[in-house]
Design a protein around this motif. Structure first.
Motif, PDB file in Angstrom:
ATOM      1  N   PRO A  72      12.978  14.414  37.883  1.00  0.00           N
ATOM      2  CA  PRO A  72      14.123  13.044  38.293  1.00  0.00           C
ATOM      3  C   PRO A  72      14.200  11.782  37.724  1.00  0.00           C
ATOM      4  O   PRO A  72      15.598  10.698  38.083  1.00  0.00           O
ATOM      5  N   ASP A  73      13.779  10.926  37.214  1.00  0.00           N
ATOM      6  CA  ASP A  73      13.876  10.428  36.151  1.00  0.00           C
ATOM      7  C   ASP A  73      14.682  10.158  35.433  1.00  0.00           C
ATOM      8  O   ASP A  73      15.387   9.486  34.713  1.00  0.00           O
ATOM      9  N   ALA A  74      14.917  11.024  34.614  1.00  0.00           N
ATOM     10  CA  ALA A  74      16.409  11.538  33.827  1.00  0.00           C
ATOM     11  C   ALA A  74      17.261  10.852  34.298  1.00  0.00           C
ATOM     12  O   ALA A  74      18.340  11.393  35.742  1.00  0.00           O
ATOM     13  N   TYR A  75      18.618  10.787  33.122  1.00  0.00           N
ATOM     14  CA  TYR A  75      20.082  10.289  33.407  1.00  0.00           C
ATOM     15  C   TYR A  75      20.497  11.393  32.975  1.00  0.00           C
ATOM     16  O   TYR A  75      20.681  11.461  32.290  1.00  0.00           O
ATOM     17  N   ILE A  76      21.145  11.613  33.921  1.00  0.00           N
ATOM     18  CA  ILE A  76      22.333  13.251  33.437  1.00  0.00           C
ATOM     19  C   ILE A  76      23.957  12.477  33.748  1.00  0.00           C
ATOM     20  O   ILE A  76      24.248  12.297  34.689  1.00  0.00           O
ATOM     21  N   THR A  77      24.571  13.256  32.081  1.00  0.00           N
ATOM     22  CA  THR A  77      25.790  12.806  32.398  1.00  0.00           C
ATOM     23  C   THR A  77      26.395  14.484  32.342  1.00  0.00           C
ATOM     24  O   THR A  77      25.933  15.177  32.279  1.00  0.00           O
ATOM     25  N   THR A  78      27.685  14.672  33.390  1.00  0.00           N
ATOM     26  CA  THR A  78      28.250  15.859  33.224  1.00  0.00           C
ATOM     27  C   THR A  78      29.492  16.511  33.408  1.00  0.00           C
ATOM     28  O   THR A  78      30.235  15.439  33.930  1.00  0.00           O
ATOM     29  N   ILE A  79      30.277  16.782  32.882  1.00  0.00           N
ATOM     30  CA  ILE A  79      31.130  17.150  32.597  1.00  0.00           C
ATOM     31  C   ILE A  79      32.114  18.218  33.079  1.00  0.00           C
ATOM     32  O   ILE A  79      31.487  19.215  32.740  1.00  0.00           O
ATOM     33  N   GLU A  80      33.206  17.571  33.998  1.00  0.00           N
ATOM     34  CA  GLU A  80      33.511  19.313  34.710  1.00  0.00           C
ATOM     35  C   GLU A  80      35.717  18.898  34.536  1.00  0.00           C
ATOM     36  O   GLU A  80      35.820  18.006  34.817  1.00  0.00           O
ATOM     37  N   LYS A  81      36.214  19.886  33.510  1.00  0.00           N
ATOM     38  CA  LYS A  81      37.016  19.431  33.661  1.00  0.00           C
ATOM     39  C   LYS A  81      38.616  19.999  35.150  1.00  0.00           C
ATOM     40  O   LYS A  81      39.053  19.475  35.283  1.00  0.00           O
ATOM     41  N   ASN A  82      37.841  21.404  35.893  1.00  0.00           N
ATOM     42  CA  ASN A  82      38.782  21.650  36.628  1.00  0.00           C
ATOM     43  C   ASN A  82      38.922  20.256  37.706  1.00  0.00           C
ATOM     44  O   ASN A  82      37.726  20.501  38.245  1.00  0.00           O
ATOM     45  N   GLU A  83      39.661  20.062  38.376  1.00  0.00           N
ATOM     46  CA  GLU A  83      40.205  19.435  39.509  1.00  0.00           C
ATOM     47  C   GLU A  83      39.027  19.170  40.794  1.00  0.00           C
ATOM     48  O   GLU A  83      38.623  18.920  41.325  1.00  0.00           O
ATOM     49  N   LYS A  84      39.109  21.310  40.833  1.00  0.00           N
ATOM     50  CA  LYS A  84      38.645  21.332  42.339  1.00  0.00           C
ATOM     51  C   LYS A  84      37.367  21.714  42.200  1.00  0.00           C
ATOM     52  O   LYS A  84      36.083  20.858  42.720  1.00  0.00           O
ATOM     53  N   MET A  85      36.665  21.679  40.931  1.00  0.00           N
ATOM     54  CA  MET A  85      35.239  22.284  40.690  1.00  0.00           C
ATOM     55  C   MET A  85      35.255  20.598  40.911  1.00  0.00           C
ATOM     56  O   MET A  85      33.404  20.067  41.473  1.00  0.00           O
ATOM     57  N   TYR A  86      35.672  19.650  39.734  1.00  0.00           N
ATOM     58  CA  TYR A  86      35.187  18.209  40.034  1.00  0.00           C
ATOM     59  C   TYR A  86      35.335  17.816  41.341  1.00  0.00           C
ATOM     60  O   TYR A  86      33.609  16.987  41.373  1.00  0.00           O
TER      61      TYR A  86
END
Ligand SMILES: C[S@@+](CC[C@H](N)C(=O)[O-])C[C@H]1O[C@@H](n2cnc3c(N)ncnc32)[C@H](O)[C@@H]1O
Length: 210
Positions: A72-86
């Motif tokens: 829970p203390d970690a910083y997560i960056t997550t990348i999504e290309k699809n607009e609907k999924m995003y």
């Protein structure tokens, strides 16, 4: 019952929030990580206890929220290309009030990573997006991974066709060819200790040596 069914039968029931996302994924045919691979991914996250995680391929933020729950203390960056999924991922991250720890980026992961400044670093990376692009993702993120950092890539055996390319239907030939190139590149890369685990659809686990 085969061994996989046996293992699956031992895995505890998902928490309510995850069951909700699993139901959504089933109903809308959104591919999410399978349960046995997820258990191994989360064990690796717990062992490594990363401070900064990068996920490539968010979908509905199912694996993202699981990794958050594991550390829970970690910083997560997550990348999504699809607009609907995003949009769905953004809604889920906000709904579970995790926006402080999870940064969701809309865009093509390869392009987003190539724009990262050199000082942006991660100690855990989970690759789970376009299978044909794995080599590009790996090569572009490797300089941003700290010594001892871990890169996990899912689906590297792709429906068992990677080991038996002659069996792959025509529509999968390019994916299979590119995943074979990826697997060879990573296993021979002396900057990483790598191991290909035949778990789920195949998990490549790499640890940066320098
Ligand atoms: C298998 S799903 C991710 C599942 C998610 N990691 C989970 O287990 O819950 C792959 C996702 O990668 C996204 N994707 C495909 N190509 C991408 C790219 N070039 N950049 C970012 N996301 C991409 C797809 O839109 C899809 O939502």
């Amino acid at each position: 019952m085969d061994s996989l069914q046996y293992i699956a039968s031992l895995i505890a029931k998902s928490p309510a929030w995850a069951q909700d996302l699993e139901k959504f994924a089933r109903e809308h045919r959104v591919p999410i990580i399978d349960q046995i691979s997820l258990q191994l991914l989360l064990q690796l996250v717990r062992l490594k206890r990363p401070e900064r995680i990068l996920e490539i391929g968010t979908a509905i933020a199912y694996s993202t929220l699981h990794m958050h729950e594991a550390v829970p203390d970690a910083y997560i960056t997550t990348i999504e290309k699809n607009e609907k999924m995003y949009a769905i991922a953004a809604k889920n991250i906000a709904r579970f009030k995790k926006s402080e720890r999870i940064e969701l980026i809309h865009g093509d992961a390869a392009e987003v990573i190539e724009r990262f400044p050199p000082e942006k670093t991660f100690d855990f990376v989970f690759i789970d997006a376009a299978k044909s692009q794995y080599l590009r993702y790996f090569q572009s993120i490797a300089p941003h991974v700290l010594k001892g950092g871990v890169i996990v890539a899912d689906n590297v055996l792709f429906k068992q066709f990677v080991a038996q390319p002659e069996e792959a239907p025509k529509r999968f030939k390019t994916i299979v060819k590119n995943l074979r190139m990826f697997n060879e590149y990573v296993m021979k890369n002396e900057d990483f200790h790598s191991s290909l685990a035949p778990v789920g659809d195949g998990l490549m686990i790499s640890i940066k040596r320098t």
